[in-house]
Design an enzyme around this catalytic site. Sequence first.
Site, PDB file in Angstrom:
ATOM      1  N   ASP A  67       5.350  -1.542   5.798  1.00 58.79           N
ATOM      2  CA  ASP A  67       5.053  -2.972   5.843  1.00 58.79           C
ATOM      3  C   ASP A  67       6.262  -3.818   5.463  1.00 58.79           C
ATOM      4  O   ASP A  67       7.273  -3.300   4.987  1.00 58.79           O
ATOM      5  CB  ASP A  67       3.847  -3.306   4.942  1.00 58.79           C
ATOM      6  CG  ASP A  67       3.782  -2.452   3.687  1.00 58.79           C
ATOM      7  OD1 ASP A  67       4.834  -1.974   3.245  1.00 58.79           O
ATOM      8  OD2 ASP A  67       2.676  -2.282   3.144  1.00 58.79           O
ATOM      9  N   ASN A 134      -7.024  -2.917  -5.144  1.00 62.59           N
ATOM     10  CA  ASN A 134      -8.225  -3.247  -4.353  1.00 62.59           C
ATOM     11  C   ASN A 134      -8.467  -2.228  -3.233  1.00 62.59           C
ATOM     12  O   ASN A 134      -9.275  -2.461  -2.346  1.00 62.59           O
ATOM     13  CB  ASN A 134      -8.104  -4.652  -3.759  1.00 62.59           C
ATOM     14  CG  ASN A 134      -6.961  -4.762  -2.748  1.00 62.59           C
ATOM     15  OD1 ASN A 134      -6.239  -3.795  -2.521  1.00 62.59           O
ATOM     16  ND2 ASN A 134      -6.815  -5.934  -2.149  1.00 62.59           N
ATOM     17  N   HIS A 136      -6.217  -1.144  -0.986  1.00 63.76           N
ATOM     18  CA  HIS A 136      -5.438  -1.239   0.256  1.00 63.76           C
ATOM     19  C   HIS A 136      -4.480  -0.065   0.398  1.00 63.76           C
ATOM     20  O   HIS A 136      -4.036   0.512  -0.603  1.00 63.76           O
ATOM     21  CB  HIS A 136      -4.721  -2.589   0.384  1.00 63.76           C
ATOM     22  CG  HIS A 136      -3.583  -2.825  -0.559  1.00 63.76           C
ATOM     23  ND1 HIS A 136      -3.440  -3.977  -1.292  1.00 63.76           N
ATOM     24  CD2 HIS A 136      -2.502  -2.066  -0.893  1.00 63.76           C
ATOM     25  CE1 HIS A 136      -2.333  -3.920  -2.010  1.00 63.76           C
ATOM     26  NE2 HIS A 136      -1.752  -2.763  -1.792  1.00 63.76           N
ATOM     27  N   GLU A 141      -5.747  -4.669   4.008  1.00 64.03           N
ATOM     28  CA  GLU A 141      -6.548  -5.215   2.923  1.00 64.03           C
ATOM     29  C   GLU A 141      -8.037  -4.980   3.207  1.00 64.03           C
ATOM     30  O   GLU A 141      -8.418  -4.749   4.364  1.00 64.03           O
ATOM     31  CB  GLU A 141      -6.272  -6.721   2.794  1.00 64.03           C
ATOM     32  CG  GLU A 141      -4.837  -7.071   2.388  1.00 64.03           C
ATOM     33  CD  GLU A 141      -4.568  -6.885   0.887  1.00 64.03           C
ATOM     34  OE1 GLU A 141      -5.082  -5.926   0.283  1.00 64.03           O
ATOM     35  OE2 GLU A 141      -3.819  -7.714   0.334  1.00 64.03           O
TER      36      GLU A 141
HETATM   37  C1  F6R Z   1       3.824  -0.807   0.114  1.00 69.13           C
HETATM   38  C2  F6R Z   1       2.437  -0.542   0.383  1.00 69.13           C
HETATM   39  C3  F6R Z   1       1.377  -0.867  -0.601  1.00 69.13           C
HETATM   40  C4  F6R Z   1       1.648  -0.228  -1.960  1.00 69.13           C
HETATM   41  C5  F6R Z   1       0.532  -0.594  -2.944  1.00 69.13           C
HETATM   42  C6  F6R Z   1       0.796  -0.036  -4.314  1.00 69.13           C
HETATM   43  O1  F6R Z   1       4.608  -0.405   1.206  1.00 69.13           O
HETATM   44  O2  F6R Z   1       2.166  -0.086   1.428  1.00 69.13           O
HETATM   45  O3  F6R Z   1       0.147  -0.410  -0.102  1.00 69.13           O
HETATM   46  O4  F6R Z   1       1.720   1.150  -1.828  1.00 69.13           O
HETATM   47  O5  F6R Z   1       0.440  -1.987  -3.028  1.00 69.13           O
HETATM   48  O6  F6R Z   1       1.934  -0.649  -4.831  1.00 69.13           O
HETATM   49  P1  F6R Z   1       2.630  -0.108  -6.156  1.00 69.13           P
HETATM   50  O7  F6R Z   1       3.124   1.244  -5.834  1.00 69.13           O
HETATM   51  O8  F6R Z   1       3.745  -1.083  -6.402  1.00 69.13           O
HETATM   52  O9  F6R Z   1       1.587  -0.115  -7.207  1.00 69.13           O
END
Ligand code: F6R
Length: 238
Positions: A67, A134, A136, A141
């Site tokens: 992303d 949440n 994702h 989302e």
């Molecule tokens: C980032 C991504 C997100 C993160 C998620 C957890 O490329 O795809 O889904 O993996 O937000 O983020 P952290 O690892 O910072 O807790």
Amino acid sequence: MQIHIYDNVTQVGQAAATLFTAQLLRKPDSVFGFATGSSPSVLYRQLIALRRAGILDFSSSVSFSLDEYCGIPISHPCSYRAFMQAELFDHINMKATYVPDGNAPDLAAECVRYDAQIAACGGIDMQLLGIGRNGHIAFNEPSGAFSYETHVTELTPSTIDANKRFFQGEEVPRKAISMGIGSIMASRELVMIATGSDKAQAVRYALEGDIDPMFPASIIRFHKVSTLFLDKAAAALL
Ligand code: F6R
């Protein structure tokens, strides 16, 4: 799904690195899918160390990032391109590293182009995932339906709040481009890393809740080859 629970985050990184190492040794021209954020840092540090020690050669491999934010320049230190350069790409020798362009003049066309690029590389061999509080994965989302393709998404307040820690008082972008559930699930192998107590509830729902687009990570239970690396804190509610 294989689940491995370790005492600490360093062990999580070392264990996950064994899978990425095996993948690269088995297939030097592997197509990797990489996640941004804090969860993968422990793994990336291990991969960098293995590269520096002359054990891993990434020169035939490519990567696709999950992303990218929309509306901040890639020179911004919090852009996912900049983050990945600093955390990993600047320190290993990959042939190419692809990240969606969150500033493309036509974002819909950029999404189509990104999926076509993944397909042209033969799909993803090993996809790394983190998990949002949440539920994702990438920036898929919670919503009424799984998004199959790469798409533009509005980030939820929970995600914006979670990512504030990187932005040091600046506004967190509201929009991002995210790989869809289709490309993630089409990857030949999934590896998820979740550490820390603030992920415990999400890990529990992902593994024990209903498979539901309102909790996108739950879909990975349908993948045939997936490994989840947890520390004790993230596994505490299982
Ligand atoms: C980032 C991504 C997100 C993160 C998620 C957890 O490329 O795809 O889904 O993996 O937000 O983020 P952290 O690892 O910072 O807790």
